[in-house]
Design a protein around this motif. Structure first.
Motif, mmCIF file in Angstrom:
data_model
loop_
_atom_site.group_PDB
_atom_site.id
_atom_site.type_symbol
_atom_site.label_atom_id
_atom_site.label_comp_id
_atom_site.label_asym_id
_atom_site.label_seq_id
_atom_site.Cartn_x
_atom_site.Cartn_y
_atom_site.Cartn_z
ATOM 1 N N ARG A 347 1.199 -0.926 -0.427
ATOM 2 C CA ARG A 347 0.337 -0.144 0.356
ATOM 3 C C ARG A 347 0.636 1.254 -0.004
ATOM 4 N N VAL A 348 1.221 1.755 -1.264
ATOM 5 C CA VAL A 348 1.682 3.018 -0.872
ATOM 6 C C VAL A 348 0.873 4.283 -1.097
ATOM 7 N N ALA A 349 1.818 6.005 -0.528
ATOM 8 C CA ALA A 349 1.262 6.960 -1.012
ATOM 9 C C ALA A 349 1.061 7.389 -2.359
ATOM 10 N N ALA A 350 -0.877 7.747 -2.337
ATOM 11 C CA ALA A 350 -1.231 7.588 -3.611
ATOM 12 C C ALA A 350 -0.611 9.177 -4.208
ATOM 13 N N GLU A 351 -0.464 10.124 -3.384
ATOM 14 C CA GLU A 351 -0.023 11.509 -3.763
ATOM 15 C C GLU A 351 1.307 11.542 -4.332
ATOM 16 N N LEU A 352 2.237 10.815 -3.759
ATOM 17 C CA LEU A 352 3.483 10.385 -4.072
ATOM 18 C C LEU A 352 3.361 9.537 -4.872
ATOM 19 N N GLY A 364 -4.784 6.762 7.216
ATOM 20 C CA GLY A 364 -5.497 7.909 6.981
ATOM 21 C C GLY A 364 -5.189 8.218 5.689
ATOM 22 N N GLN A 365 -3.708 8.066 5.320
ATOM 23 C CA GLN A 365 -3.185 8.727 3.967
ATOM 24 C C GLN A 365 -4.307 7.198 2.648
ATOM 25 N N GLN A 366 -4.623 8.549 1.279
ATOM 26 C CA GLN A 366 -4.626 8.004 0.316
ATOM 27 C C GLN A 366 -3.871 6.769 0.493
ATOM 28 N N ALA A 367 -4.296 5.822 -0.693
ATOM 29 C CA ALA A 367 -3.202 4.690 -0.683
ATOM 30 C C ALA A 367 -3.806 3.986 -1.584
ATOM 31 N N ARG A 368 -2.883 3.455 -3.122
ATOM 32 C CA ARG A 368 -3.082 2.672 -3.878
ATOM 33 C C ARG A 368 -2.048 0.906 -4.139
ATOM 34 N N GLU A 369 -3.334 -0.132 -4.378
ATOM 35 C CA GLU A 369 -1.524 -0.994 -3.933
ATOM 36 C C GLU A 369 -1.421 -1.807 -5.626
ATOM 37 N N LEU A 370 -0.064 -1.869 -4.919
ATOM 38 C CA LEU A 370 1.233 -2.274 -5.535
ATOM 39 C C LEU A 370 1.066 -3.663 -5.618
ATOM 40 N N VAL A 371 1.515 -4.782 -6.653
ATOM 41 C CA VAL A 371 1.164 -6.277 -6.052
ATOM 42 C C VAL A 371 2.718 -5.991 -7.110
ATOM 43 N N VAL A 449 5.227 -3.453 -11.018
ATOM 44 C CA VAL A 449 5.406 -2.648 -12.504
ATOM 45 C C VAL A 449 3.760 -1.358 -12.536
ATOM 46 N N THR A 450 3.981 -0.065 -12.897
ATOM 47 C CA THR A 450 2.740 1.246 -12.032
ATOM 48 C C THR A 450 2.312 1.150 -13.536
ATOM 49 N N GLY A 451 2.990 1.626 -14.455
ATOM 50 C CA GLY A 451 2.219 2.146 -15.950
ATOM 51 C C GLY A 451 3.138 1.645 -17.119
ATOM 52 N N ARG A 452 2.179 2.919 -18.113
ATOM 53 C CA ARG A 452 3.385 2.497 -19.764
ATOM 54 C C ARG A 452 3.730 3.754 -19.331
ATOM 55 N N ILE A 453 4.535 4.391 -20.433
ATOM 56 C CA ILE A 453 4.864 5.723 -20.599
ATOM 57 C C ILE A 453 3.698 6.458 -21.506
ATOM 58 N N LYS A 454 3.647 5.153 -22.499
ATOM 59 C CA LYS A 454 2.466 6.870 -23.164
ATOM 60 C C LYS A 454 1.574 6.949 -23.137
#
Length: 605
Positions: A347-352, A364-371, A449-454
């Motif tokens: 669970r990582v800080a979404a803003e960062l 309490g911090q908005q989070a995203r999950e990275l696998v 992996v977080t996404g594609r550059i393009k």
């Protein structure tokens, strides 16, 4: 060290299996799980004989190194055609059957022309349709052969061609999420090294039975499922993608009945199973021997992994069987993975994360999950700033670069794309890397992996990942579950970008119900991501464009949107988005138009 890793070539490896285990099952196609005669099996001896027969037919007509287009449904005939090409020293070019939609037919035509194919292989069921397609696309001078017809080729006339390990054997066509198909050049050495790396990472053995429904023209179906089984001297059990999509529980029944230990699929397949397999279908299933449930080819969602493990625990499925993996055709297929443990989710800080920084989220911090996609095996991995090419410090997000023996030599007949993606050099002079185009990081030795550059969205000065938004709206709105979506931005001249959400919807709705759903989608995105949605387009199933490897073609969807060429069931667009469409009248991507898109049909073939 895997026993096959240093084989002289793949042809001699398969011939050795035919000598040492002639009567052992090599590949089986399951047509009906409930009938005694509902499957077709080739032993290693029979596969070798059939490959020699087809190889001899090719050797009589063409010099080594010619390209042969393989247009088959999932089944044993594809396997014979593929190995017939290898036995003759030809280069196999797998592709989906042309299909009924114009964009599908034109895509296969583009592959055939780019590869310069000299013959087309198919089966007797499809030979008439394939011959008609070839004539319509100006390929009538190219012979079309149904390889399952007896009498074509003499196995006794076959001769082993010179086959050093650097011999090309395969063009694996990929268009990524944008652009025309590009043929990744795969050699015997690439494949042998990649499957050996895959085996070391996950730990499967020659006692592991493989199987699944992924099409064999797909790199996951061919190089991460069929070929590992045959390199090990094990067996691979196949079923058709159409059978899976229509009745997902049949995949799980096949795994149980045929004692399959390894089966792979994209994330959507696990989601489809956990939503559509009924309690009655679950009863009596035994998934306790499914040891490697590989999940790859598209973003892996933590929520899907948890829900699948929970749903099928009653059938003996263990969470530790889930194997999120990362791979790509340009690296043969496999890059990283790990087995025999529960999935690792951060669970990582979404803003960062929007600023390309990795930091665990606090309470309490908005989070995203990275696998985690596991540990890379057989590669040097660098995370690099894609603009400056500066290597980044640990826990910074950048472009993932790879170097190793599994990396292809480039794209067939495409020196410009090859130079742009292969042989990359970092700012500090470290050379020989493949630029993956994927954003991510390496944390504690594991790839995320977080996404594609393009495809990164820049909205209101923030960097957002479209797959996160797509996943969130599916999770919050049952009408979108198990379907596909594409999120992108548009803008009028000199204006800020506006976010547009396009998504397939299942079920029947009246205008008011569509309006309410669109409104709820806007609220969900605003609440979860803090951004305003300028447009929502609801589509009929099958409308979202995808590549043959299952990736969402967001750039193509954006162009279709701007060209007003999407088959919309309902649209809600604000004035800025309407102005963007009017000021930038887009042309549909080549081969696409106002049509039903591939959706799951890309896997159905």
């Amino acid at each position: 060290m895997p026993a096959f890793e240093h084989a002289p070539n793949i042809t001699e490896l398969l011939r050795e299996h035919a000598r040492t285990r002639p009567d052992q099952e090599a590949v089986t196609l399951v047509r009906d799980l409930d009938r005694a005669d509902g499957a077709t099996t080739l032993t290693y001896q029979r596969l070798d004989a059939e490959a020699r027969r087809v190889g001899a037919w090719l050797q009589e007509r063409f010099p080594a190194g010619e390209r042969i287009l393989l247009l088959y449904p999932v089944g044993v005939d594809f396997v014979v055609g593929f190995f017939g090409c290898l036995y003759a020293g030809m280069i196999a070019v797998p592709a989906p059957l042309p299909g009924q939609y114009p964009h599908q037919r034109r895509r296969v035509q583009a592959i055939a022309r780019d590869a310069g194919v000299r013959a087309v292989f198919t089966d007797s069921t499809h030979v008439a349709a394939v011959t008609e397609w070839a004539g319509a696309e100006g390929l009538d001078a190219v012979p079309v052969l149904a390889t399952d017809v007896a009498g074509e080729g003499d196995p006794g006339a076959w001769r082993m061609p010179p086959t050093p390990r650097d011999t090309l054997l395969l063009l694996q066509y990929t268009s990524g999420s944008t652009g025309e198909p590009k043929g990744v050049m795969v050699s015997h050495h690439n494949l042998l090294h990649n499957v050996a790396s895959f085996q070391r990472a996950l730990g499967f053995t020659d006692r592991t039975r493989f199987g699944g429904w992924i099409p064999l023209y797909h790199d996951m179906g061919l190089m991460a499922q069929l070929l590992p089984a045959l390199f090990l001297g094990s067996a691979c059990v196949l079923m058709t993608p159409n059978a899976f999509v229509m009745r997902p529980h049949l995949w799980l029944r096949m795994i149980d009945k045929h004692d399959i230990g390894y089966s792979a699929a994209p994330n959507f397949a696990f989601e489809l199973c956990r939503r559509r397999v009924s309690d009655a279908q679950l009863a009596g299933l035994d998934l306790s021997r499914w040891e490697f449930a590989a999940n790859g080819s598209e973003p892996v969602q933590a929520s899907t992994l948890r829900a699948f493990a929970e749903r099928f625990a009653a059938a003996g499925f263990r969470e530790s069987a889930l194997c999120p993996c990362y791979g790509m055709a340009e690296a043969t297929v496999f890059v990283s993975g790990r087995a025999h443990r529960a999935p690792v989710v951060r669970r990582v800080a979404a803003e960062l994360l929007e600023r390309h920084e990795y930091r665990p989220a606090t309470d309490g911090q908005q989070a995203r999950e990275l696998v985690s996609c596991g540990v890379p095996e057989g590669y040097d991995v660098r995370v690099v700033d894609p603009t400056t090419r500066e290597p980044l410090r640990p826990d910074r997000i950048g472009e993932i670069w790879l170097r190793g023996d599994s990396v292809s030599r480039g794209y067939w007949n495409n020196p410009v794309a090859t130079a742009a993606n292969f042989g990359a050099v970092t700012a500090d002079g470290d050379a020989g890397y493949l630029r993956t185009g994927d954003l991510g990081l390496v944390h504690e030795g594991e790839v995320y992996v977080t996404g594609r550059i393009k495809e990164m969205l820049i909205a209101h000065g923030r960097n957002l990942y479209p797959q996160d938004i797509e996943h969130e709206v599916r999770a919050q709105h049952p009408e979108l579950a198990t379907r596909f979506g594409a999120v992108f931005t548009v803008s009028p001249p000199d204006e800020e970008e506006s976010v547009v959400v396009t998504h397939e919807v299942k079920g029947r709705f009246d205008t008011e119900a569509f309006r309410q759903l669109a409104s709820r989608i806007k609220v969900s995105v605003s609440r979860e991501f803090g951004i305003r949605v300028g447009g929502v387009v609801l589509l009929k199933p099958g409308s979202v464009q995808r590549t043959t490897s299952g990736k969402i073609q967001r750039a193509a969807m954006r162009r279709l949107f701007l060209a007003n060429a999407l088959p919309a069931l309902h649209e809600e667009l604000d004035a800025q988005v309407l102005q963007a469409r009017q000021s930038q009248p887009g042309e549909p991507p080549p081969g696409l138009g106002a049509m039903r898109g591939p959706g799951e049909e890309e896997f159905v073939g």
